[in-house]
Design a protein around this motif. Structure first.
Motif, PDB file in Angstrom:
ATOM      1  N   ASN A  14       8.099  -3.775  48.083  1.00  0.00           N
ATOM      2  CA  ASN A  14       8.845  -4.552  47.108  1.00  0.00           C
ATOM      3  C   ASN A  14      10.304  -4.102  47.205  1.00  0.00           C
ATOM      4  O   ASN A  14      10.634  -3.194  47.966  1.00  0.00           O
ATOM      5  N   GLY A  46       3.335  -5.384  37.548  1.00  0.00           N
ATOM      6  CA  GLY A  46       2.997  -4.367  36.559  1.00  0.00           C
ATOM      7  C   GLY A  46       3.579  -4.741  35.207  1.00  0.00           C
ATOM      8  O   GLY A  46       3.913  -5.884  34.948  1.00  0.00           O
ATOM      9  N   GLY A  47       3.690  -3.728  34.347  1.00  0.00           N
ATOM     10  CA  GLY A  47       4.264  -3.964  33.025  1.00  0.00           C
ATOM     11  C   GLY A  47       3.256  -3.859  31.895  1.00  0.00           C
ATOM     12  O   GLY A  47       3.537  -4.286  30.772  1.00  0.00           O
ATOM     13  N   TYR A  48       2.103  -3.273  32.185  1.00  0.00           N
ATOM     14  CA  TYR A  48       1.049  -3.179  31.167  1.00  0.00           C
ATOM     15  C   TYR A  48       1.198  -1.883  30.378  1.00  0.00           C
ATOM     16  O   TYR A  48       1.455  -0.823  30.947  1.00  0.00           O
ATOM     17  N   ARG A  64       8.195 -13.332  45.967  1.00  0.00           N
ATOM     18  CA  ARG A  64       8.291 -12.933  44.561  1.00  0.00           C
ATOM     19  C   ARG A  64       9.012 -14.040  43.803  1.00  0.00           C
ATOM     20  O   ARG A  64      10.166 -14.369  44.092  1.00  0.00           O
ATOM     21  N   ASP A 122       2.256  -0.050  45.409  1.00  0.00           N
ATOM     22  CA  ASP A 122       3.480  -0.847  45.391  1.00  0.00           C
ATOM     23  C   ASP A 122       4.641   0.108  45.651  1.00  0.00           C
ATOM     24  O   ASP A 122       4.757   1.144  44.991  1.00  0.00           O
ATOM     25  N   ALA A 158       2.225   1.427  41.045  1.00  0.00           N
ATOM     26  CA  ALA A 158       3.615   1.523  41.485  1.00  0.00           C
ATOM     27  C   ALA A 158       3.979   2.980  41.757  1.00  0.00           C
ATOM     28  O   ALA A 158       3.935   3.818  40.867  1.00  0.00           O
ATOM     29  N   HIS A 216       6.472 -10.284  38.626  1.00  0.00           N
ATOM     30  CA  HIS A 216       6.470  -9.041  37.845  1.00  0.00           C
ATOM     31  C   HIS A 216       7.292  -9.283  36.580  1.00  0.00           C
ATOM     32  O   HIS A 216       8.486  -9.530  36.653  1.00  0.00           O
ATOM     33  N   GLU A 235      -0.169  -4.267  39.791  1.00  0.00           N
ATOM     34  CA  GLU A 235       0.621  -3.079  40.161  1.00  0.00           C
ATOM     35  C   GLU A 235       0.996  -2.237  38.953  1.00  0.00           C
ATOM     36  O   GLU A 235       2.174  -1.955  38.717  1.00  0.00           O
ATOM     37  N   PRO A 236       0.033  -1.820  38.137  1.00  0.00           N
ATOM     38  CA  PRO A 236       0.409  -1.017  36.971  1.00  0.00           C
ATOM     39  C   PRO A 236       0.997   0.322  37.419  1.00  0.00           C
ATOM     40  O   PRO A 236       0.467   0.950  38.326  1.00  0.00           O
ATOM     41  N   GLY A 237       2.079   0.716  36.818  1.00  0.00           N
ATOM     42  CA  GLY A 237       2.668   2.024  37.103  1.00  0.00           C
ATOM     43  C   GLY A 237       2.450   2.919  35.907  1.00  0.00           C
ATOM     44  O   GLY A 237       1.635   3.844  35.920  1.00  0.00           O
ATOM     45  N   ARG A 238       3.132   2.617  34.808  1.00  0.00           N
ATOM     46  CA  ARG A 238       3.052   3.504  33.642  1.00  0.00           C
ATOM     47  C   ARG A 238       1.645   3.565  33.068  1.00  0.00           C
ATOM     48  O   ARG A 238       1.240   4.601  32.550  1.00  0.00           O
ATOM     49  N   LYS A 272       6.853   4.288  42.300  1.00  0.00           N
ATOM     50  CA  LYS A 272       8.084   4.752  41.652  1.00  0.00           C
ATOM     51  C   LYS A 272       7.803   5.443  40.320  1.00  0.00           C
ATOM     52  O   LYS A 272       8.618   6.228  39.853  1.00  0.00           O
ATOM     53  N   ARG A 315       7.498  -4.369  31.439  1.00  0.00           N
ATOM     54  CA  ARG A 315       6.864  -3.886  30.209  1.00  0.00           C
ATOM     55  C   ARG A 315       7.622  -4.389  28.966  1.00  0.00           C
ATOM     56  O   ARG A 315       8.151  -3.595  28.186  1.00  0.00           O
ATOM     57  N   HIS A 327       3.955 -13.444  44.227  1.00  0.00           N
ATOM     58  CA  HIS A 327       4.073 -12.244  43.394  1.00  0.00           C
ATOM     59  C   HIS A 327       4.925 -12.600  42.181  1.00  0.00           C
ATOM     60  O   HIS A 327       5.856 -13.393  42.272  1.00  0.00           O
ATOM     61  N   TYR A 362       7.702   7.597  35.054  1.00  0.00           N
ATOM     62  CA  TYR A 362       9.148   7.373  34.881  1.00  0.00           C
ATOM     63  C   TYR A 362       9.857   8.509  34.145  1.00  0.00           C
ATOM     64  O   TYR A 362      10.901   8.291  33.563  1.00  0.00           O
TER      65      TYR A 362
HETATM   66  C1  LIG Z   1       8.314  -1.290  38.252  1.00  0.00           C
HETATM   67  C2  LIG Z   1       7.396  -2.249  38.889  1.00  0.00           C
HETATM   68  C3  LIG Z   1       6.015  -2.132  38.704  1.00  0.00           C
HETATM   69  C4  LIG Z   1       5.399  -1.147  37.741  1.00  0.00           C
HETATM   70  O1  LIG Z   1       5.724  -1.479  36.425  1.00  0.00           O
HETATM   71  P1  LIG Z   1       5.007  -0.708  35.218  1.00  0.00           P
HETATM   72  O2  LIG Z   1       5.773  -1.129  34.022  1.00  0.00           O
HETATM   73  O3  LIG Z   1       5.135   0.728  35.501  1.00  0.00           O
HETATM   74  O4  LIG Z   1       3.598  -1.154  35.193  1.00  0.00           O
HETATM   75  C5  LIG Z   1       5.182  -2.972  39.415  1.00  0.00           C
HETATM   76  N1  LIG Z   1       5.685  -3.908  40.246  1.00  0.00           N
HETATM   77  C6  LIG Z   1       7.022  -4.060  40.435  1.00  0.00           C
HETATM   78  C7  LIG Z   1       7.494  -5.098  41.359  1.00  0.00           C
HETATM   79  C8  LIG Z   1       7.916  -3.251  39.755  1.00  0.00           C
HETATM   80  O5  LIG Z   1       9.234  -3.416  39.914  1.00  0.00           O
END
Ligand SMILES: *Cc1c(COP(=O)(O)O)cnc(C)c1O
Length: 460
Positions: free
Chosen positions: A109, A254-256, A155, A86, A65, A213, A309-312, A67, A216, A211, A411
């Motif tokens: 997204n 994401g959210g891992y 989604r 993402d 991600a 999501h 889509e892992p971000g953090r 962002k 976390r 999709h 973040y």
């Molecule tokens: C924020 C977000 C992510 C990333 O989430 P993390 O908690 O950083 O892994 C991935 N996909 C979507 C659609 C999001 O809104």
């Protein structure tokens, strides 16, 4: 928490890759965001490999991600690693595309996409992860049969019984289901069925997948497998109303959590967090749940693409926020606890408030542990500015000591504000023994650069 691989103590001094924290602080000042390129690459490769190993059924793709950290140089690093992206909305999409990311690996997204965003995605062949019936109308209005079809996914809202577990985000014990219900993105199933039919019938947009999501909320793997199973149940319903339509790709968002995850750690009474699952465990459990769910509903998983889509989890561990102690003081009301005032602020660390985050930290110039005393790490704004309450610091902690807040790669910089007219800090990239600015610090003048004063107010 064991330190991440890019961090080490050498002769009592913290090093990031091959550079001491002290050197970075002297050269670039504090507070400063530091990202280790080697660690970012390491996390990316580990997730990518774990996902590919867990999903031999079909193509596996990582779409970190954007962002989580929008520094363009970092996106260039990830492009070099061959991973997708993402993006949220027009501006993130435009920025990500400017770095040369392969548009075929990008998802647009966003909860309320503008027509401009959707147009841009169609133009570049970016996947559009549709969020609402209105967006379906926009896509269909912007495409016509004969032109290159828009590639879209739906989604869907996360569901399933396992969402009754409490959320790590909540300091009031709310369930994930309760918070997920208050979070607006995604189609309700009945809307999704209608949307899918109109897309499949359109001939001008191609419904390539789905999709979901969760975010976390939890490190519980059973919650994750429940969400995946429920997602496949929803796909089966959509398939049934669309003449046996099958997804070519499934994106599980994401959210891992990452090792040392700060989310929720400042919530009073919450014990030390257990080690979150490794990327290998996350991907195995998710892939198994997906495969089993597909089999149960009569889908062949062979050839189906799985995206995450892992971000953090990708960016977080690579980041360190360096800040100096400005003063140490005591309050008469709490003689047993010190305030260790730092030159940073919660305005640069918004998740200490928003997510009750507690970043793991070390004193960068003190490898050996002096006897500890209770303290609150606080910041420099006019607010309470509590960055870490009730922690232990060496008894002789003093102005000038360098504090390294860990796991600050995701973040954190992206949510900095100018409250109290603070100019926002720089981000530097460490790579081996190289240190380079990748986002310069704001100047105090820039904080007011957008101000305009009507002439009538300046006259006298
Ligand atoms: C924020 C977000 C992510 C990333 O989430 P993390 O908690 O950083 O892994 C991935 N996909 C979507 C659609 C999001 O809104």
């Amino acid at each position: 928490m064991p330190l991440h691989e890019h961090l080490s103590f050498r002769d009592g001094e913290l090093f990031l890759d091959e550079v001491s924290a002290g050197q970075i602080a002297r050269e670039f000042g504090t507070p400063v965001f530091v990202v280790s390129e080697t660690q970012l690459r390491r996390e990316t490769r580990r997730w990518r490999q774990a996902l590919e190993d867990a999903w031999p059924d079909g193509p596996a793709a990582l779409l970190p991600a954007f962002k989580a950290n929008t520094c363009l140089a970092l996106r260039h690093v990830l492009n070099g690693e061959g991973v997708g992206c993402d993006t949220f909305g027009e501006h993130e999409l435009r920025a990500a595309l400017s770095t040369g990311v392969d548009p075929a690996r990008v998802s647009l997204n966003g909860t309320n996409k503008s027509e401009a965003a959707i147009r841009l995605a169609i133009e570049h062949g970016v996947r559009i992860t549709l969020d609402s019936p209105r967006e379906v109308e926009t896509v269909l209005a912007l495409t016509s049969s004969g032109s290159r079809p828009a590639l879209v996914r739906l989604r869907l809202r996360p569901g399933g019984e396992t969402l009754e577990a409490p959320s790590d985000f909540s300091d009031r014990g709310e369930s994930i289901a309760g918070l997920a219900a208050a979070y607006r993105p995604g189609f309700a199933l009945s809307d999704a069925e209608r949307a899918a039919r109109s897309i499949v019938d359109s001939g001008s947009a191609r419904l390539v997948g789905t999709h979901v999501h969760l975010g976390r909320h939890t490190t519980s793997l059973s919650t994750w497998s429940g969400v995946v199973s429920d997602h496949v149940r929803q796909i089966a319903r959509i398939s049934a109303v669309c003449g046996g339509w099958r997804p070519e790709e499934i994106d599980l968002g994401g959210g891992y959590a990452e090792r040392g995850s700060p989310v929720g750690q400042a919530i009073a009474g919450r014990g030390a967090a257990p080690e979150p699952p490794s990327p290998e465990r996350y991907t195995q459990v998710i892939a198994q749940a997906l495969r089993a769910g597909m089999r149960h509903h009569g889908f062949d998983s062979k050839g189906v693409a799985l995206q995450l889509e892992p971000g953090r989890a990708v960016y977080g561990p690579a980041g360190v926020h360096l800040t100096r102690v400005v003063s140490v003081r005591r309050s008469p009301e709490r003689p047993d606890r010190r305030w260790v005032e730092l030159d940073t602020t919660e305005q640069f660390l918004a998740d200490v408030v928003l997510e009750h985050a507690r970043y793991p930290f070390v004193l960068a110039g003190r490898g050996s542990a002096a006897p500890g005393v209770p303290a609150d790490l606080t910041g420099s704004s006019c607010g309470f500015d509590i960055i870490a309450a009730g922690v232990t610091v060496p008894e002789d902690v003093a102005p000038g000591d360098l504090v390294a807040l860990l796991n600050t790669g995701a973040y954190v910089e992206t949510q900095t504000t100018n409250f109290n007219a603070f100019p926002r800090p720089a981000t530097v990239l460490v790579s081996g023994d190289l240190v380079e600015v990748i986002r310069r610090a704001e100047t105090p003048a820039e904080v007011f650069a957008r101000d305009r004063i009507p002439a009538r107010l300046m006259g006298r």
